[in-house]
Design a protein around this motif. Structure first.
Motif, PDB file in Angstrom:
ATOM      1  N   LEU A   1       0.683 -16.001   2.436  1.00  0.00           N
ATOM      2  CA  LEU A   1      -0.008 -15.429   1.282  1.00  0.00           C
ATOM      3  C   LEU A   1      -1.290 -16.196   0.972  1.00  0.00           C
ATOM      4  CD1 LEU A   1       0.110 -13.374  -1.100  1.00  0.00           C
ATOM      5  CD2 LEU A   1       1.330 -15.121  -2.385  1.00  0.00           C
ATOM      6  N   ILE A   2      -1.209 -17.523   1.067  1.00  0.00           N
ATOM      7  CA  ILE A   2      -2.386 -18.358   0.832  1.00  0.00           C
ATOM      8  C   ILE A   2      -3.418 -18.158   1.953  1.00  0.00           C
ATOM      9  CG2 ILE A   2      -3.197 -20.753   0.649  1.00  0.00           C
ATOM     10  CD1 ILE A   2      -0.489 -21.423  -0.581  1.00  0.00           C
ATOM     11  N   GLY A   3      -2.947 -17.829   3.121  1.00  0.00           N
ATOM     12  CA  GLY A   3      -3.855 -17.596   4.238  1.00  0.00           C
ATOM     13  C   GLY A   3      -3.588 -18.480   5.422  1.00  0.00           C
ATOM     14  N   GLY A   4      -2.557 -19.309   5.349  1.00  0.00           N
ATOM     15  CA  GLY A   4      -2.282 -20.220   6.455  1.00  0.00           C
ATOM     16  C   GLY A   4      -3.328 -21.306   6.550  1.00  0.00           C
ATOM     17  N   GLU A   5      -3.223 -22.108   7.578  1.00  0.00           N
ATOM     18  CA  GLU A   5      -4.162 -23.234   7.726  1.00  0.00           C
ATOM     19  C   GLU A   5      -5.597 -22.750   7.844  1.00  0.00           C
ATOM     20  OE1 GLU A   5      -4.894 -27.064  10.691  1.00  0.00           O
ATOM     21  OE2 GLU A   5      -3.059 -25.892  10.827  1.00  0.00           O
ATOM     22  N   LYS A   6      -5.814 -21.724   8.634  1.00  0.00           N
ATOM     23  CA  LYS A   6      -7.166 -21.189   8.791  1.00  0.00           C
ATOM     24  C   LYS A   6      -7.667 -20.608   7.482  1.00  0.00           C
ATOM     25  CE  LYS A   6      -9.915 -17.998  11.590  1.00  0.00           C
ATOM     26  NZ  LYS A   6      -9.893 -16.973  12.677  1.00  0.00           N
ATOM     27  N   GLY A   7      -6.761 -19.936   6.755  1.00  0.00           N
ATOM     28  CA  GLY A   7      -7.153 -19.352   5.482  1.00  0.00           C
ATOM     29  C   GLY A   7      -7.564 -20.404   4.466  1.00  0.00           C
ATOM     30  N   GLU A   8      -6.840 -21.514   4.420  1.00  0.00           N
ATOM     31  CA  GLU A   8      -7.182 -22.584   3.487  1.00  0.00           C
ATOM     32  C   GLU A   8      -8.539 -23.192   3.847  1.00  0.00           C
ATOM     33  OE1 GLU A   8      -3.870 -25.272   3.408  1.00  0.00           O
ATOM     34  OE2 GLU A   8      -2.928 -24.166   1.778  1.00  0.00           O
ATOM     35  N   ASP A   9      -8.775 -23.396   5.122  1.00  0.00           N
ATOM     36  CA  ASP A   9     -10.072 -23.930   5.548  1.00  0.00           C
ATOM     37  C   ASP A   9     -11.204 -22.987   5.160  1.00  0.00           C
ATOM     38  OD1 ASP A   9      -8.823 -26.127   6.616  1.00  0.00           O
ATOM     39  OD2 ASP A   9      -8.817 -25.384   8.679  1.00  0.00           O
ATOM     40  N   GLN A  10     -10.970 -21.701   5.321  1.00  0.00           N
ATOM     41  CA  GLN A  10     -11.995 -20.722   4.952  1.00  0.00           C
ATOM     42  C   GLN A  10     -12.242 -20.739   3.448  1.00  0.00           C
ATOM     43  OE1 GLN A  10     -10.324 -17.132   6.601  1.00  0.00           O
ATOM     44  NE2 GLN A  10     -11.450 -17.327   8.525  1.00  0.00           N
ATOM     45  N   LYS A  11     -11.162 -20.874   2.681  1.00  0.00           N
ATOM     46  CA  LYS A  11     -11.321 -20.918   1.229  1.00  0.00           C
ATOM     47  C   LYS A  11     -12.145 -22.126   0.808  1.00  0.00           C
ATOM     48  CE  LYS A  11      -7.184 -18.397  -0.169  1.00  0.00           C
ATOM     49  NZ  LYS A  11      -5.905 -18.445  -0.874  1.00  0.00           N
ATOM     50  N   ILE A  12     -11.867 -23.263   1.418  1.00  0.00           N
ATOM     51  CA  ILE A  12     -12.615 -24.474   1.083  1.00  0.00           C
ATOM     52  C   ILE A  12     -14.100 -24.275   1.368  1.00  0.00           C
ATOM     53  CG2 ILE A  12     -12.972 -26.887   1.721  1.00  0.00           C
ATOM     54  CD1 ILE A  12      -9.941 -27.038   2.229  1.00  0.00           C
ATOM     55  N   ALA A  13     -14.418 -23.683   2.522  1.00  0.00           N
ATOM     56  CA  ALA A  13     -15.823 -23.446   2.893  1.00  0.00           C
ATOM     57  C   ALA A  13     -16.487 -22.486   1.909  1.00  0.00           C
ATOM     58  CB  ALA A  13     -15.906 -22.903   4.318  1.00  0.00           C
ATOM     59  N   ILE A  14     -15.783 -21.420   1.531  1.00  0.00           N
ATOM     60  CA  ILE A  14     -16.321 -20.444   0.582  1.00  0.00           C
ATOM     61  C   ILE A  14     -16.558 -21.094  -0.779  1.00  0.00           C
ATOM     62  CG2 ILE A  14     -15.777 -18.347  -0.725  1.00  0.00           C
ATOM     63  CD1 ILE A  14     -14.263 -17.365   1.765  1.00  0.00           C
ATOM     64  N   ILE A  15     -15.608 -21.911  -1.216  1.00  0.00           N
ATOM     65  CA  ILE A  15     -15.720 -22.562  -2.522  1.00  0.00           C
ATOM     66  C   ILE A  15     -16.907 -23.512  -2.552  1.00  0.00           C
ATOM     67  CG2 ILE A  15     -14.604 -24.215  -4.078  1.00  0.00           C
ATOM     68  CD1 ILE A  15     -11.917 -22.934  -3.188  1.00  0.00           C
ATOM     69  N   ARG A  16     -17.064 -24.312  -1.502  1.00  0.00           N
ATOM     70  CA  ARG A  16     -18.181 -25.261  -1.454  1.00  0.00           C
ATOM     71  C   ARG A  16     -19.518 -24.544  -1.531  1.00  0.00           C
ATOM     72  NH1 ARG A  16     -16.226 -29.237   3.531  1.00  0.00           N
ATOM     73  NH2 ARG A  16     -14.701 -30.457   2.342  1.00  0.00           N
ATOM     74  N   GLU A  17     -19.680 -23.508  -0.744  1.00  0.00           N
ATOM     75  CA  GLU A  17     -20.953 -22.782  -0.733  1.00  0.00           C
ATOM     76  C   GLU A  17     -21.188 -22.089  -2.069  1.00  0.00           C
ATOM     77  OE1 GLU A  17     -23.253 -19.143   1.621  1.00  0.00           O
ATOM     78  OE2 GLU A  17     -21.463 -20.072   2.509  1.00  0.00           O
ATOM     79  N   ALA A  18     -20.144 -21.467  -2.612  1.00  0.00           N
ATOM     80  CA  ALA A  18     -20.294 -20.746  -3.878  1.00  0.00           C
ATOM     81  C   ALA A  18     -20.624 -21.696  -5.024  1.00  0.00           C
ATOM     82  CB  ALA A  18     -19.014 -19.968  -4.184  1.00  0.00           C
ATOM     83  N   ARG A  19     -19.974 -22.853  -5.068  1.00  0.00           N
ATOM     84  CA  ARG A  19     -20.284 -23.841  -6.112  1.00  0.00           C
ATOM     85  C   ARG A  19     -21.745 -24.255  -6.027  1.00  0.00           C
ATOM     86  NH1 ARG A  19     -16.582 -28.949  -6.036  1.00  0.00           N
ATOM     87  NH2 ARG A  19     -17.559 -29.308  -8.063  1.00  0.00           N
ATOM     88  N   CYS A  20     -22.204 -24.558  -4.819  1.00  0.00           N
ATOM     89  CA  CYS A  20     -23.584 -24.999  -4.621  1.00  0.00           C
ATOM     90  C   CYS A  20     -24.573 -23.939  -5.094  1.00  0.00           C
ATOM     91  CB  CYS A  20     -23.783 -25.324  -3.144  1.00  0.00           C
ATOM     92  SG  CYS A  20     -25.456 -25.875  -2.724  1.00  0.00           S
ATOM     93  N   ARG A  21     -24.353 -22.690  -4.698  1.00  0.00           N
ATOM     94  CA  ARG A  21     -25.280 -21.617  -5.060  1.00  0.00           C
ATOM     95  C   ARG A  21     -25.239 -21.346  -6.565  1.00  0.00           C
ATOM     96  NH1 ARG A  21     -27.418 -19.555  -0.584  1.00  0.00           N
ATOM     97  NH2 ARG A  21     -26.251 -19.670   1.390  1.00  0.00           N
ATOM     98  N   TYR A  22     -24.043 -21.411  -7.149  1.00  0.00           N
ATOM     99  CA  TYR A  22     -23.920 -21.158  -8.590  1.00  0.00           C
ATOM    100  C   TYR A  22     -24.620 -22.250  -9.382  1.00  0.00           C
ATOM    101  CZ  TYR A  22     -21.794 -20.164 -13.124  1.00  0.00           C
ATOM    102  OH  TYR A  22     -21.593 -19.864 -14.448  1.00  0.00           O
ATOM    103  N   TYR A  23     -24.448 -23.498  -8.982  1.00  0.00           N
ATOM    104  CA  TYR A  23     -25.102 -24.606  -9.679  1.00  0.00           C
ATOM    105  C   TYR A  23     -26.620 -24.502  -9.555  1.00  0.00           C
ATOM    106  CZ  TYR A  23     -20.459 -26.811  -9.748  1.00  0.00           C
ATOM    107  OH  TYR A  23     -19.133 -27.085  -9.932  1.00  0.00           O
ATOM    108  N   LYS A  24     -27.099 -24.135  -8.381  1.00  0.00           N
ATOM    109  CA  LYS A  24     -28.549 -23.993  -8.189  1.00  0.00           C
ATOM    110  C   LYS A  24     -29.107 -22.889  -9.084  1.00  0.00           C
ATOM    111  CE  LYS A  24     -29.573 -25.908  -3.631  1.00  0.00           C
ATOM    112  NZ  LYS A  24     -30.145 -25.668  -2.275  1.00  0.00           N
ATOM    113  N   GLU A  25     -28.347 -21.804  -9.211  1.00  0.00           N
ATOM    114  CA  GLU A  25     -28.795 -20.702 -10.067  1.00  0.00           C
ATOM    115  C   GLU A  25     -28.829 -21.136 -11.531  1.00  0.00           C
ATOM    116  OE1 GLU A  25     -27.406 -16.171 -11.312  1.00  0.00           O
ATOM    117  OE2 GLU A  25     -26.499 -17.157  -9.571  1.00  0.00           O
ATOM    118  N   LEU A  26     -27.812 -21.885 -11.963  1.00  0.00           N
ATOM    119  CA  LEU A  26     -27.796 -22.378 -13.345  1.00  0.00           C
ATOM    120  C   LEU A  26     -28.969 -23.318 -13.602  1.00  0.00           C
ATOM    121  CD1 LEU A  26     -24.013 -23.168 -14.057  1.00  0.00           C
ATOM    122  CD2 LEU A  26     -25.377 -21.285 -14.977  1.00  0.00           C
ATOM    123  N   ILE A  27     -29.237 -24.210 -12.654  1.00  0.00           N
ATOM    124  CA  ILE A  27     -30.344 -25.161 -12.813  1.00  0.00           C
ATOM    125  C   ILE A  27     -31.672 -24.413 -12.915  1.00  0.00           C
ATOM    126  CG2 ILE A  27     -31.637 -26.990 -11.642  1.00  0.00           C
ATOM    127  CD1 ILE A  27     -28.933 -27.915 -10.448  1.00  0.00           C
TER     128      ILE A  27
END
Length: 255
Positions: free
Chosen positions: A74-100
């Motif tokens: 359900l979580i996505g397995g090992e590959k799914g977790e790695d993908q989530k981490i990558a998505i979260i990192r990129e999304a956080r960066c872009r969101y913070y840049k937009e706020l700034i």
């Protein structure tokens, strides 16, 4: 023989008179009874604690056999977790840049990385900025990221029902004092939080399953401070749940 008689004679002289002994005997009996009852209560309490821990361990063994792999899928397995981490990192960066850029966040001299290539070394910068977000900004970010993470994910009603049914048994076991609360928190908190975070965004329009998710979130919160999955999309927070309806503090409450 004379020495023995001398010893008995001296001992008799030390002991209290018979009329005093008769008065003290009932008190000695009461004290002895209290001590015996207290010891029995301690032994009984220890036995109950052992039984509760044993019941919790048995539930966890059953969970590992019957449901752990379904939750992992359900979580996505090992590959799914790695993908989530990558998505979260990129999304956080872009969101913070937009706020700034819009004046909603102070960079405080920090330089954000290339958002398409955020590495583990860049996380401290994101974390320092994340600490300055208000609750409404966090809520907005969680909504954006939940949509990204769950866009291609489907929740099996059968598997969801089986897992939530098992966790309901765990909750009732603790509520009825059959299971040990501390052991339950240690063994199940990460899995319950992961389960809710992976599924809660799909339950907004499903009142029955949404209500069950709320009960589970409240249950884990009452046990103690739940663990936050390392792929959580709301870093720096003590509340580990990613959907607003599962959280204690919301944007509306802050306003």
């Amino acid at each position: 023989m004379s020495r023995f008689r001398t010893f008995i004679s001296r001992l008799a002289g030390v002991l209290p008179p018979s009329h005093v002994t008769e008065r003290l005997t009932p008190w000695f009996t009461i004290v002895a009874a209290v001590i015996a009852a207290s010891w029995a209560l301690v032994q009984y309490s220890n036995d109950l604690d052992i039984r509760r821990v044993s019941a919790t361990l048995e539930l966890h063994r059953q969970y590992r056999v019957d449901h752990a792999s379904d939750l992992y899928d359900l979580i996505g397995g090992e590959k799914g977790e790695d993908q989530k981490i990558a998505i979260i990192r990129e999304a956080r960066c872009r969101y913070y840049k937009e706020l700034i850029a819009n004046g909603g966040l102070n960079a405080a001299g920090l330089t954000l990385p290339d958002c398409s290539r955020v590495t583990a070394a860049d996380i401290p910068v994101l974390d320092r900025l994340g600490l300055t977000l208000d609750e409404c900004q966090r809520s907005e970010f969680r909504a954006i990221l939940n949509q990204k993470l769950n866009a291609s994910t489907k929740i099996s009603r059968l598997k969801f029902g089986q897992i939530v049914g098992f966790f309901r048994s765990v909750r009732l076991c603790v509520d009825q004092s059959t299971c040990d609360a501390g052991t339950t928190l240690s063994l199940f908190e990460y899995d319950v939080v992961s389960f809710l975070n992976a599924s809660c965004a799909h339950l907004e329009h499903d009142p029955t399953r949404k209500a069950e998710a709320i009960l589970l979130a409240d249950f884990v919160r009452k046990l103690g401070t739940p663990a936050q999955p390392y792929w959580s999309n709301d870093p720096n927070q003590t509340d580990p749940f990613v959907c607003d309806y599962l959280r204690e503090k919301t944007c509306e409450a802050e306003r």
